[in-house]
Design a protein around this motif. Structure first.
Motif, short mmCIF file in Angstrom:
data_model
loop_
_atom_site.label_atom_id
_atom_site.label_comp_id
_atom_site.label_asym_id
_atom_site.label_seq_id
_atom_site.Cartn_x
_atom_site.Cartn_y
_atom_site.Cartn_z
N LYS A 111 10.51 1.61 -2.68
CA LYS A 111 10.40 2.57 -1.57
C LYS A 111 9.35 3.62 -1.90
N ILE A 112 8.55 3.95 -0.89
CA ILE A 112 7.48 4.94 -1.04
C ILE A 112 7.62 5.97 0.07
N THR A 113 7.60 7.25 -0.29
CA THR A 113 7.63 8.32 0.69
C THR A 113 6.20 8.79 0.92
N ILE A 114 5.79 8.77 2.19
CA ILE A 114 4.45 9.19 2.58
C ILE A 114 4.53 10.51 3.30
N ARG A 115 3.64 11.43 2.95
CA ARG A 115 3.44 12.67 3.70
C ARG A 115 2.18 12.43 4.53
N TYR A 116 2.38 12.14 5.81
CA TYR A 116 1.25 11.83 6.69
C TYR A 116 0.39 13.07 6.93
N ASP A 117 -0.87 12.83 7.27
CA ASP A 117 -1.81 13.93 7.49
C ASP A 117 -1.41 14.84 8.65
N ASP A 118 -0.56 14.34 9.57
CA ASP A 118 -0.13 15.19 10.68
C ASP A 118 1.12 16.00 10.34
N GLY A 119 1.63 15.83 9.10
CA GLY A 119 2.79 16.61 8.66
C GLY A 119 4.10 15.84 8.62
N ASP A 120 4.17 14.70 9.31
CA ASP A 120 5.39 13.88 9.27
C ASP A 120 5.58 13.28 7.88
N ARG A 121 6.82 12.95 7.57
CA ARG A 121 7.17 12.25 6.33
C ARG A 121 7.98 11.02 6.69
N GLU A 122 7.82 9.99 5.85
CA GLU A 122 8.58 8.76 6.08
C GLU A 122 8.70 8.01 4.77
#
Length: 112
Positions: free
Chosen positions: A40-51
């Motif tokens: 599992k990898i948590t991404i902090r997207y450039d628009d501020g969302d996380r997933e």
């Protein structure tokens, strides 16, 4: 240059810039790996969302001048196709297919 194997990003460490298949919808958004825990990898997207996604839902960040993207023109909610005309970190210049141009941020763009 990063290589792609079976759709998964070879870059898989905290701080790597990647493209994530946000909510599995088939669009790839830019972001930075915030955490790695097994598969599992948590991404902090450039628009501020996380997933948090599986490794198969990320790929190397491969945007460059000339890459085809869709962007949220003037942040008005509509996505339009174009090509990257300039790129400096999260600042991106877009030449839209309809002739419009815009300087925006990577967080307002996606790829198919």
């Amino acid at each position: 240059m990063l290589s792609v194997g079976a759709g998964a990003a070879s870059a898989q460490t905290t701080g790597d810039w990647v493209l994530g298949n946000y909510k599995g919808a088939g669009y790839w958004f830019p972001g930075v790996i915030d955490k790695v825990s097994g598969e599992k990898i948590t991404i902090r997207y450039d628009d501020g969302d996380r997933e948090t996604v599986s490794r198969g839902d990320i790929r190397p960040y491969d945007w460059m001048i000339g890459s085809k993207v869709e962007c949220n023109f003037k942040n008005a909610g509509e996505w339009y196709p174009g090509r990257i005309a300039s790129l400096a970190g999260e600042k991106i210049g877009i030449a839209y297919d309809d002739g419009d141009k815009e300087n925006t941020r990577t967080g307002r763009c996606r790829a198919k």
